[in-house]
Design a protein around this motif. Sequence first.
Motif, short mmCIF file in Angstrom:
data_model
loop_
_atom_site.label_atom_id
_atom_site.label_comp_id
_atom_site.label_asym_id
_atom_site.label_seq_id
_atom_site.Cartn_x
_atom_site.Cartn_y
_atom_site.Cartn_z
N GLY A 1 46.20 25.26 31.20
CA GLY A 1 46.49 24.56 32.64
C GLY A 1 46.45 25.42 33.67
O GLY A 1 47.39 25.68 34.40
N ILE A 2 45.54 26.25 33.97
CA ILE A 2 45.35 27.26 34.83
C ILE A 2 44.54 26.38 36.24
O ILE A 2 43.48 25.96 35.97
CB ILE A 2 44.33 28.32 34.41
N SER A 3 45.13 26.34 37.32
CA SER A 3 44.48 25.65 38.49
C SER A 3 43.45 26.80 39.08
O SER A 3 43.41 27.86 38.71
CB SER A 3 45.69 25.43 39.46
N ASP A 4 42.60 26.11 39.61
CA ASP A 4 41.44 26.60 40.61
C ASP A 4 42.11 27.83 41.56
O ASP A 4 41.57 28.89 41.42
CB ASP A 4 40.82 25.65 41.46
N ALA A 5 43.39 27.67 42.06
CA ALA A 5 43.92 28.64 42.87
C ALA A 5 44.22 29.87 42.04
O ALA A 5 44.30 31.08 42.72
CB ALA A 5 45.31 28.01 43.51
N GLN A 6 44.60 29.78 40.57
CA GLN A 6 45.03 30.89 40.12
C GLN A 6 43.91 31.56 39.61
O GLN A 6 44.23 32.76 38.95
CB GLN A 6 45.92 30.45 38.85
N LEU A 7 42.84 30.97 39.44
CA LEU A 7 41.52 31.85 38.87
C LEU A 7 41.44 33.16 39.01
O LEU A 7 40.92 34.05 38.32
CB LEU A 7 40.07 30.89 39.26
N ASN A 8 41.66 33.50 40.45
CA ASN A 8 41.37 34.78 41.02
C ASN A 8 42.53 35.77 41.01
O ASN A 8 42.61 36.79 41.57
CB ASN A 8 40.75 34.96 42.50
N SER A 9 43.63 35.44 40.32
CA SER A 9 44.84 36.09 40.36
C SER A 9 45.45 35.80 39.08
O SER A 9 46.81 35.98 38.76
CB SER A 9 45.77 35.63 41.40
N LEU A 10 44.76 36.10 37.88
CA LEU A 10 45.26 36.03 36.83
C LEU A 10 46.02 37.39 36.41
O LEU A 10 45.28 38.57 36.53
CB LEU A 10 44.18 35.78 35.60
N PRO A 11 47.25 37.73 35.68
CA PRO A 11 47.72 38.69 35.63
C PRO A 11 47.20 39.56 34.35
O PRO A 11 46.82 38.91 33.44
CB PRO A 11 49.33 38.32 35.47
N ILE A 12 47.10 40.91 34.42
CA ILE A 12 46.86 41.44 33.33
C ILE A 12 47.83 41.67 32.28
O ILE A 12 48.97 41.50 32.61
CB ILE A 12 46.37 43.12 33.63
N GLY A 13 47.49 41.32 30.98
CA GLY A 13 48.47 41.23 29.77
C GLY A 13 48.83 39.79 29.63
O GLY A 13 49.48 39.32 28.57
N MET A 14 48.18 38.77 30.24
CA MET A 14 48.51 37.23 30.18
C MET A 14 47.56 36.86 28.67
O MET A 14 46.40 37.47 28.82
CB MET A 14 47.92 36.58 31.30
N THR A 15 48.24 36.30 27.74
CA THR A 15 47.69 35.95 26.72
C THR A 15 47.21 34.21 26.69
O THR A 15 48.07 33.62 27.29
CB THR A 15 48.50 35.89 25.62
N ILE A 16 46.01 34.14 26.53
CA ILE A 16 45.45 32.73 26.91
C ILE A 16 44.96 32.41 25.36
O ILE A 16 44.47 33.07 24.57
CB ILE A 16 44.32 32.82 27.81
N GLN A 17 45.03 31.03 25.45
CA GLN A 17 44.47 30.13 24.17
C GLN A 17 42.97 29.91 24.34
O GLN A 17 42.48 29.81 25.42
CB GLN A 17 45.23 28.92 23.98
N LEU A 18 42.28 30.13 23.12
CA LEU A 18 40.92 29.97 23.38
C LEU A 18 40.47 28.61 22.35
O LEU A 18 41.10 28.41 21.35
CB LEU A 18 40.17 30.98 22.47
N PRO A 19 39.53 27.93 22.90
CA PRO A 19 39.16 26.73 22.24
C PRO A 19 38.34 26.94 20.98
O PRO A 19 37.69 27.96 20.80
CB PRO A 19 38.08 25.89 23.27
#
Length: 233
Positions: free
Chosen positions: A215-233
């Motif tokens: 659920g990451i928007s295009d506006a968030q692509l360049n400002s993802l925080p270090i330490g954020m855990t994301i799900q992988l397909p």
Amino acid sequence: MTIEITEGVWLSYNNQEDGFRLPVNPASIEIKEGVKGKTHTILGKGEINVIQAPELREVSLESFFPMVKYPYAVVEKPEKPIWYVEKIQKWMATKRPIRLVYAGANMYPDSEGVKIAELNMAASIENFTWREVAGSPGDLEFKLTLKEYVFYSALRTSIVEDQGEAVLEAQQPQRPDEREAPKTYTLVAGDGLWKVAQKCLGDGSRYPEIQKLNGISDAQLNSLPIGMTIQLP
């Protein structure tokens, strides 16, 4: 898990990170090999047989998981019988191949003196049956059928120029990887979704799948925080 080659049978999963040695060696191991020839009828010659490529090998073995330490057991401290059963069931549920290593009296050293097992192959678990027999102290007998597994993937191609003309060039396939793919990834400094897709999925162009899944928007692509855990397909 590191396998030291001595006489015995080992089953492992996820590039040998998880596995065990059969606590009681099977009385026999049956290895089925063959080819499927195709027959054709030629006018004036009759039936001919065209030999095809070898089929995938099938391995069948029977033994039991002991409840107590028998003198002929090859493992000093075997697990409880149901532990082995649940381990195999867990591997089957992943729909991933395991690795079978069988070393018997016919194993041999290579040019550097390293022992080579008679059978060392990736395999799918085709059939697993087990039962508890009356009169035993809780031993579980089992039968296991494995089929050789061949890693495969589509060849990547790139466009290169050859004598002024654009031609397709196939890239070398990657080395087969038995490891289970991670389900999540934690961002570190310098990470972007393209880089994560390249690192975890082997293809940076798949980053939109990660973006949509999280659920990451295009506006968030360049400002993802270090330490954020994301799900992988």
